[in-house]
Write a protein that holds these residues in place. Structure first.
Motif, mmCIF file in Angstrom:
data_model
loop_
_atom_site.group_PDB
_atom_site.id
_atom_site.type_symbol
_atom_site.label_atom_id
_atom_site.label_comp_id
_atom_site.label_asym_id
_atom_site.label_seq_id
_atom_site.Cartn_x
_atom_site.Cartn_y
_atom_site.Cartn_z
ATOM 1 N N ASP A 268 0.817 -1.215 0.000
ATOM 2 C CA ASP A 268 0.000 0.000 0.000
ATOM 3 C C ASP A 268 0.849 1.261 0.000
ATOM 4 N N SER A 269 2.142 1.107 -0.278
ATOM 5 C CA SER A 269 3.039 2.262 -0.239
ATOM 6 C C SER A 269 3.369 2.738 -1.643
ATOM 7 N N SER A 270 3.579 4.035 -1.753
ATOM 8 C CA SER A 270 4.032 4.650 -2.998
ATOM 9 C C SER A 270 5.024 5.735 -2.617
ATOM 10 N N GLU A 271 6.309 5.509 -2.931
ATOM 11 C CA GLU A 271 7.369 6.416 -2.502
ATOM 12 C C GLU A 271 8.071 6.988 -3.724
ATOM 13 N N THR A 272 8.275 8.295 -3.704
ATOM 14 C CA THR A 272 8.864 9.007 -4.843
ATOM 15 C C THR A 272 10.205 9.594 -4.427
ATOM 16 N N TYR A 273 11.205 9.475 -5.333
ATOM 17 C CA TYR A 273 12.558 9.903 -5.017
ATOM 18 C C TYR A 273 13.112 10.782 -6.129
ATOM 19 N N CYS A 274 14.021 11.677 -5.734
ATOM 20 C CA CYS A 274 14.797 12.497 -6.667
ATOM 21 C C CYS A 274 15.996 13.021 -5.892
ATOM 22 N N GLY A 275 16.775 13.895 -6.514
ATOM 23 C CA GLY A 275 17.955 14.430 -5.844
ATOM 24 C C GLY A 275 19.183 13.570 -6.084
ATOM 25 N N SER A 276 20.153 13.672 -5.183
ATOM 26 C CA SER A 276 21.440 13.006 -5.379
ATOM 27 C C SER A 276 21.724 11.897 -4.364
#
Length: 736
Positions: A268-276
């Motif tokens: 049930d998780s939705s995780e978004t990533y960006c950066g370094s």
């Protein structure tokens, strides 16, 4: 986009409404009468247009125009070149005589930016002493190097750089146009500029381990990427991932991941990533599920290094550690330190608490418990909406209440309101219902708050000084029920004519005299011509310091009739206000008598008080200040005798309809003291109940035979007897 270079070029000249239109790949234009001198006061215009994808280059083979002779360039005769409404060039003079920037060079090519320009030749009236010969020019269409333009914009543009469309792989220039092309594995997007990676879309992975990375990693990833990898491994296995560096996905400095994103969905998780910084850097991330979806999306702007991670699998466990809920217990037959598929746990709550959730949960083959741990929650009755809905009240320390079992709440009326019925204290019982406790003030269980009536103010007003003889200046807010009325199309707190007084008897009603509700010809006033002012100790203050209210409805007593019987019998009316009045230090209602003891206060020799703005003025102006005076009650026989004497002294007979009825009474002085005047009509005659110190309106000013500033007989008042009070209560919903 592609355009064939094999096109037949046609030279076209046409003239429409004084404008010469030049179409085709080349042509010429020259001044009228060239090479002879041109005439004065002429304007010639040429519209030159070549094919899209091309621009115009032109040069002069001859040029001789009148010079400006001053610092202003080309203000007499000139040749103006415009493109898209913007000035491109403005020429004048003679290049063989001068070398100004406004003088063109012979045989030098000049270029437009796009495929159309407008040429305007303008002369003035002053060429008698000189003979300029004009100009001759040729133009040719030439290909625009779109690829070079795009490359220049890409390198130099600062504003809106992220909205610029360029060929991010290859740009191919062709005659009249250009097109973009892509490296192998990429396809051109619908915008015909951006190369999009297609090889990473809709990928399905079922191996027990593998690797996923952004397009071209570790080279910059492509624009408009829309990659998706669905990892699905057999039941009984759990996926874990390990990220590697470098990791670099475009990030907004303030808003985070709004440009390019790496999204990982599992359970049930939705995780978004960006950066370094990669997720869970330097350690394995156990997702505890057999199904994972990885999405990578990029926009049209920055291209960064991207990402890479390795995934593998292990036998599934229910990693979430279960604990006994607060105020509850947990029971399990499993003696291991961890839980695997089909292990079960049961829960129970302590006495006095309800279980929120399921009492039993089982470890599934996807590593997730069938249910989360329950909560043991104290019994709650919920917010007492039936109490918070009580008007003009509040619940004491409401923000601190939790509305749980055995907790009490107390309803308290707001300032200047009092509880007239119901229970003030309520308790949350085990039935999850609010039950009244304590002592009831009568009526239904639900409390009711109504305005406190008849509470006289006592604040001294040292700023006001008496200016009018007779009567006494009222203290600030001493008579908070006093209402000032002005009539007409315009509201006017300082009005001197068309005035009456009234009394606030409830949050929605003002009581006044019936004749105040009629205009000068006896017609019922329009409600938009009735203006109500409350909290007015001084009519010279700014309107923002007092309360102005409009009238929604006007109601005159049905027995009031100036054409039969006593002219002033039942001289009483109600104004329903357009808004509910909130009580304050300055505005409160007077009490209305309802009991025999209260009605019995109105007997001769006892005294009452009248407060209004028309009182005691020896001139023709109404008082700016609220004044009041004490009036003794006079026997009806004494009053009628005084009226007859007043008429006899004037040599007239007392009119037959001038009768003080049982619905009226007299008060005041026969001479030499305070009396009433125009503007006082409708003002309350109030008396203090010695038992409660509350003031009751026993009557209201109806008429008098006095002249303003002199007292020669008594004032007649409409009496608030049982009949009149019954009419008031029926038409005000019991003063609500």
């Amino acid at each position: 986009m592609r355009v064939s270079p094999w096109i037949v070029l046609v030279y076209v000249i046409c003239t429409v409404q004084g404008i010469t239109h030049l179409r085709g790949s080349h042509g010429y234009f020259e001044s009228p009468n060239f090479p002879e001198p041109y005439h004065n006061d002429i304007t010639e215009e040429w519209s030159i247009e070549v094919r899209k994808g091309y621009k115009i280059k032109f040069k002069f083979t001859a040029f001789d125009l009148e010079d400006s002779y001053d610092e202003r360039p080309c203000v007499y005769d000139y040749l103006l070149i415009t493109e898209g409404g913007e000035e491109l060039e403005r020429f004048c003079g003679n290049p063989s005589l001068h070398h100004y920037s406004s003088t063109p060079r012979i045989n030098r090519w000049y270029y437009s930016q796009n495929n159309s320009i407008t040429v305007r030749f303008v002369t003035d009236y002053s060429n008698e002493d000189i003979t300029p010969t004009g100009f001759s020019s040729h133009y040719v269409e030439t290909d625009i190097d779109e690829c070079a333009i795009l490359d220049h914009k890409k390198r130099t543009i600062i504003e809106d750089w992220d909205e610029l469309l360029t060929c991010n792989h290859f740009c191919v220039n062709i005659p009249g146009s250009y097109y973009c092309d892509c490296r192998a594995g990429f396809e051109l997007a619908p915008n015909n500029h951006t190369c999009v990676a297609k090889f990473c879309e809709n990928q399905h992975l079922t191996d027990l381990e593998g690797e996923i990375k952004s397009p071209d990693y570790p080279l910059p990833y492509g624009k408009l990427s829309n990659c998706q990898w669905d990892i699905n491994v057999p039941k009984g296995f759990s996926i874990s991932v390990t990220f590697f560096e470098p990791f670099d996905i475009e990030e907004h400095v303030d808003e985070g991941c709004v440009y390019d994103t790496l999204n990982i969905q599992y359970k049930d998780s939705s995780e978004t990533y960006c950066g370094s910084i990669p997720p869970h850097v330097n350690r394995t991330w156990d997702l505890n599920t057999r199904d994972v979806t990885v999405r990578f999306q990029s926009d049209l702007s920055v291209e960064a290094t991207g990402f890479r991670f390795h995934y593998n699998t292990s036998r599934i466990r229910c990693l979430k550690q279960l604990r006994a809920p607060i105020n509850g217990t947990i029971t399990s037959t499993n003696e291991k330190s961890y839980y695997e598929f089909e292990d079960a746990v049961t829960f129970a709550c302590d006495l006095g608490f309800d279980m929120v959730g399921h009492h039993r949960t089982v470890c599934n083959n996807d590593g997730v418990w069938t249910h989360d741990e329950p909560r043991c929650q104290i019994i709650s009755c919920g917010s007492p909406d039936h109490l918070t809905a009580v008007e003009y009240s509040h619940i004491v320390h409401f923000a601190e209440k939790e509305f749980t079992y055995l907790e009490e709440v107390t309803v308290r009326c707001n300032q200047w309101y009092k509880q007239t019925r119901g229970y003030a204290t309520w308790k949350c019982e085990h039935t999850k219902k609010w039950i009244p406790h304590g002592v009831s003030t009568g009526g239904s269980d639900i409390p009711e708050c109504r305005p406190m009536c008849g509470v006289k103010g006592a604040e001294d007003n040292s700023l006001f000084k008496p200016q009018i003889s007779g009567g006494t200046l009222s203290k600030l807010h001493e008579w908070p029920w006093s209402v000032f009325l002005n009539f007409g199309s315009t509201r006017n707190l300082a009005a001197q004519v068309g005035l009456c007084s009234g009394t606030l008897i409830s949050p929605n009603y003002v009581l006044t005299a019936a004749h105040c509700a009629l205009d000068t010809v006896g017609h019922v006033r329009q409600v938009n011509h009735i203006h109500v002012w409350l909290g007015v100790p001084n009519r010279t203050v700014d309107e923002s310091q007092v309360k102005y209210v409009q009238v929604e409805k006007s109601l005159i007593h049905g027995s009031y009739d100036t054409k039969s019987g006593s002219k002033w019998d039942y001289d009483i009316a109600l104004f329903k206000l357009s808004e509910t009045i909130i009580m304050s230090d300055a505005i409160r209602p007077v009490c209305i008598p309802t009991t025999g003891d209260q009605f019995s206060m109105l007997v001769p020799t006892r005294r009452g008080e009248v407060a209004a703005w028309g009182l005691f003025n020896a001139g023709i102006q109404a008082s700016n200040f609220l004044l009041h005076a004490e009036f003794p009650i006079i026997a009806t026989e004494t009053c009628m005798s005084s009226y007859r004497k007043r008429y006899e002294d004037a040599g007239r007979k007392l009119p037959a309809n001038l009768v003080v009825t049982d619905n009226m009474f007299c008060a005041g002085y026969e001479e030499g003291n305070s009396g009433t005047c125009q503007g006082d009509s409708g003002a309350a005659f109030v008396m203090e109940d010695n038992a409660t110190s509350l003031y009751y309106e026993m009557g209201l000013v109806s008429f008098g035979l006095n002249e303003c500033g002199s007292t020669t007989t008594y004032t007649s008042f409409t009496k608030l007897n049982e009949v009149v009070v019954r009419w008031i209560l029926q038409n005000t919903d019991d003063l609500k």
